[in-house]
Write an enzyme that holds these catalytic residues in place. Structure first.
Site, PDB file in Angstrom:
ATOM      1  N   ASP A  37       0.812  -1.214   0.000  1.00 12.82           N
ATOM      2  CA  ASP A  37       0.000   0.000   0.000  1.00 12.82           C
ATOM      3  C   ASP A  37       0.846   1.266   0.000  1.00 12.82           C
ATOM      4  OD1 ASP A  37      -2.684  -0.347  -0.361  1.00 12.82           O
ATOM      5  OD2 ASP A  37      -3.257   0.334   1.636  1.00 12.82           O
ATOM      6  N   ASP A  78     -11.267  -6.083  10.660  1.00  9.22           N
ATOM      7  CA  ASP A  78     -11.264  -7.537  10.833  1.00  9.22           C
ATOM      8  C   ASP A  78     -12.431  -8.007  11.691  1.00  9.22           C
ATOM      9  OD1 ASP A  78     -10.262  -6.277  13.050  1.00  9.22           O
ATOM     10  OD2 ASP A  78      -8.305  -7.245  13.012  1.00  9.22           O
TER      11      ASP A  78
END
Length: 668
Positions: A136, A458
């Site tokens: 990223d 998550d």
């Protein structure tokens, strides 16, 4: 697929803890007794603001303990039999592995390549495995490091499989001495591998130093024009096939693909959840494996049979709908004795998550987890055929405008296997699904994929899966499946905890809260209470701080909120003693000492109180529209051999981590 006859692939074992159950019930009734005492005080002396605050705090403690008791009531363990799986199946299913990194300074490339090398060397057919690395930060240094690591992987992977090497992250494997009982051939190969790895480490360290000095680093390899004029927050999509197992060799090196999604300053990129969704789409076009393993860049494979162990649960034909995902614990290889920083979460990983497994399944913790791809694509356990749910228009609204990807997703949802294809032929289509605006007006982040709306993506994603009615499994193999560097002390864990608290509170007050969706989802009642326990941690600091300030207030105001000595009330000292005894038993069960228990109790108060309040402030500012919550990357420690051990500001945990590399004589 696995045949239904023969011995089971796994065993579900209930853990009997009668003493702990008894203590849990006793503690709960002592809490209730304290509440009754408060009500009697109201009746005798009338309303008092001091007693009211104490009553509200104690009511919270009672409710929270009830949630903890529910969580720990019926723990289970899973025992897997990988060798039975190999004897039963004719062919194991493909698996795509996702490794995520975001910043080459906070997450040094040497850590990344060790994780990747351990993935490439797992005990699984190479033609059934593909490793995707999401960068990223769009770092040319990370790409260069992966290219260099591939050269070493060509000899490292055969070495590991030939000699059945247990630890397949090179920096950990070579931190020990050469075994004297090995054959002459093995000793020669070991030394050669060590020399090659030292050379790899040197090249990457030199490249990192050159990149830091803005020197002619881009001349090292010819692929760097792709990174020209790229910035971490503003660059086009880059998808590179670093290695393709074109011959389909089962004992070769698996596919290795580099992915850096497009970023534009004006378009939200949704942090790690966005990166995971891009990896899901890119892999869906290239290999489209029915199972996906995701890892943080610092969590290397410590148990080479980890994929086979997960498949024992995912492929067992005796389970009607199967597990949605298999979660492994997050363990650390160099934790300090007695955990002085209180952040290794040993009790949570070994006991608390086993309690969750006894209900509907454990939380998804963002790393060390194998998912079914069709579950990530939004399929529910009772959906046998997607034609009953989607038409073609709906599929494009859900998965985006890529015809190739919609076709791939449809095949996945129908459980159709894909034939191997040339990865390079998919580059153009993968660049399309990796653009910054591909998800616009689609279901990504809401209906399908990793969920958006919280910096703890998550837990939000795992809860969404459980809400559909899926179950999950939690495995604690020996040796541990994955290992990472133990968290440092100081401000680093506080920053991480602040992000966690912020994300938990975001979800708690959102429309995805387990309270809000109670009438329209398929969470089991006890599982809902487990998620409620997890999210309520975000506001735990309020009653804790209020109750902790009451004694000081009583000293100032010459009042009291606890029973006087002459009053015949024994439940308060009993509550104190039994509650601490109960927690001490957890530490003893996980092999820890009284000192570790004391450190854990101390640091738990510090971490919760120091991170929860800033987290609440961040959420309030977001609600008022004054700022946005930010995903803060946790710094990972890299290798070093500097000799400043006497430096007063050196963190002891990071020093021990560097010593693993120092034993090889490396120099930065």
């Amino acid at each position: 697929m696995a045949e239904s006859n023969g011995l089971p692939l796994y065993q579900k074992v209930g853990v009997e803890r009668p003493l702990k159950r008894f203590l849990d019930v006793v503690i709960f009734f002592l809490h209730v007794s304290l509440l009754c005492y408060r009500l009697l005080l109201f009746r005798r002396h009338g309303f008092s603001s001091l007693f009211a605050i104490a009553f509200l705090c104690e009511l919270w403690f009672t409710f929270y303990w009830a949630l903890i008791t529910n969580l720990n009531w019926s723990p289970i363990h899973y025992i897997t039999y990988p060798q039975r799986l190999l004897q039963r199946v004719s062919e194991v299913p493909p698996v795509d592995v996702f490794v995520t990194t975001a910043d080459p300074e906070l997450e040094p490339p040497i850590i990344l390549i060790n994780t990747v090398l351990s993935v490439l060397a797992v005990e699984y057919p190479a033609n059934k495995l593909a490793c995707y690395v999401s960068d990223d930060g769009c770092s040319s240094l990370a790409f260069y490091s992966l290219c260099e690591a591939l050269k070493f992987a060509q000899i490292w992977v055969p070495f590991c499989k030939k000699y059945k090497v247990q630890i397949r992250a090179p920096f950990r494997y070579f931190s020990g001495d050469l075994a004297s009982h090995g054959s002459t051939e093995f000793q020669y190969e070991w030394r050669r591998m060590k020399d090659e790895y030292e050379e790899l480490h040197r090249r990457i360290e030199d490249a990192a130093a050159a990149a830091a000095k803005n020197s002619s680093f881009s001349n090292l390899i010819g692929e760097f024009p792709n990174f020209a004029n790229s910035k971490p927050n503003n660059h086009p999509p880059i998808v590179k096939v670093i290695w393709e197992n074109k011959e389909g060799l089962w004992d070769g090196v698996p596919h290795l693909i580099y992915v850096s999604r497009e970023k534009k300053p004006q378009i939200p990129h949704h942090y790690k959840a966005g990166a995971m969704n891009v990896l899901t789409r890119v892999s869906g076009l290239m290999t489209n494996a029915p199972y996906m393993l995701n890892l943080d860049c610092d969590m290397f494979v410590n148990n080479p049979e980890v994929v086979l162990q997960a498949m024992c649960l995912l492929l067992d034909p005796k389970i009607d709908k199967g597990f949605a995902f298999v979660q492994f614990p997050q363990c650390f290889y160099n934790g300090l004795k007695d955990d002085p920083a209180g952040n290794q979460a040993i009790v949570v990983m070994q006991l608390t998550f086993c309690g969750m497994a006894g209900v509907q399944g454990s939380f998804y913790i963002g790393t060390g987890c194998i998912h079914r791809r069709k579950v990530i694509y939004g399929q529910s356990p009772d959906e046998a055929n997607i034609n009953e749910k989607y038409d073609e228009v709906e599929l494009y609204k859900t998965f985006g405008n890529s015809k190739e990807f919609v076709t791939s997703a449809t095949r996945t949802l129908r459980s159709f296997a894909d034939d191997p294809n040339c990865l390079s032929n998919s580059i153009e289509a993968t660049n399309e699904v990796a653009t910054a605006d591909y998800e616009h007006n689609s279901g990504w982040g809401s209906k399908v994929g990793w969920q958006y709306g919280s910096v703890v993506e998550d837990m939000l994603t795992g809860m969404g899966i459980h809400k559909k009615g899926w179950k999950s499994a939690y495995i604690t193999p020996t040796p541990p499946a994955f290992l990472g560097c133990a968290p440092m002390g100081g401000p680093v864990p506080l920053g991480h905890m602040k992000r966690v608290m912020t994300g938990l509170l975001e979800t708690l007050i959102s429309r995805e809260s387990p309270i809000v969706t109670a009438l329209c989802d398929k969470l089991q009642f006890r599982q809902r209470l487990i998620y409620l326990w997890g999210y309520l941690v975000s506001i735990r600091a309020i009653p804790d701080i209020c109750y902790a300030t009451l004694p000081a207030f009583c000293l100032i105001s010459n009042s009291h909120f606890l029973p006087k000595v002459q009053e015949p009330v024994l439940f308060i000292p009993l509550l104190f003693v039994i509650n601490n005894l109960r927690q001490l038993l957890d530490f003893f069960e996980t092999g820890q000492s009284v000192r570790a228990w004391w450190n854990g109790q101390t640091m738990e108060r510090i971490l919760v109180m120091s991170s929860s309040l800033p987290g609440m402030v961040a959420v309030i500012l977001k609600i008022l529209g004054l700022s946005e919550t930010v995903f803060e990357i946790t710094k990972k420690e890299s290798s070093s051999s500097s000799d400043d051990k006497e430096s007063s500001d050196r963190d002891l945990a990071s020093w021990e981590h560097r010593q693993a590399f120092k034993s090889l004589g490396w120099r930065r």
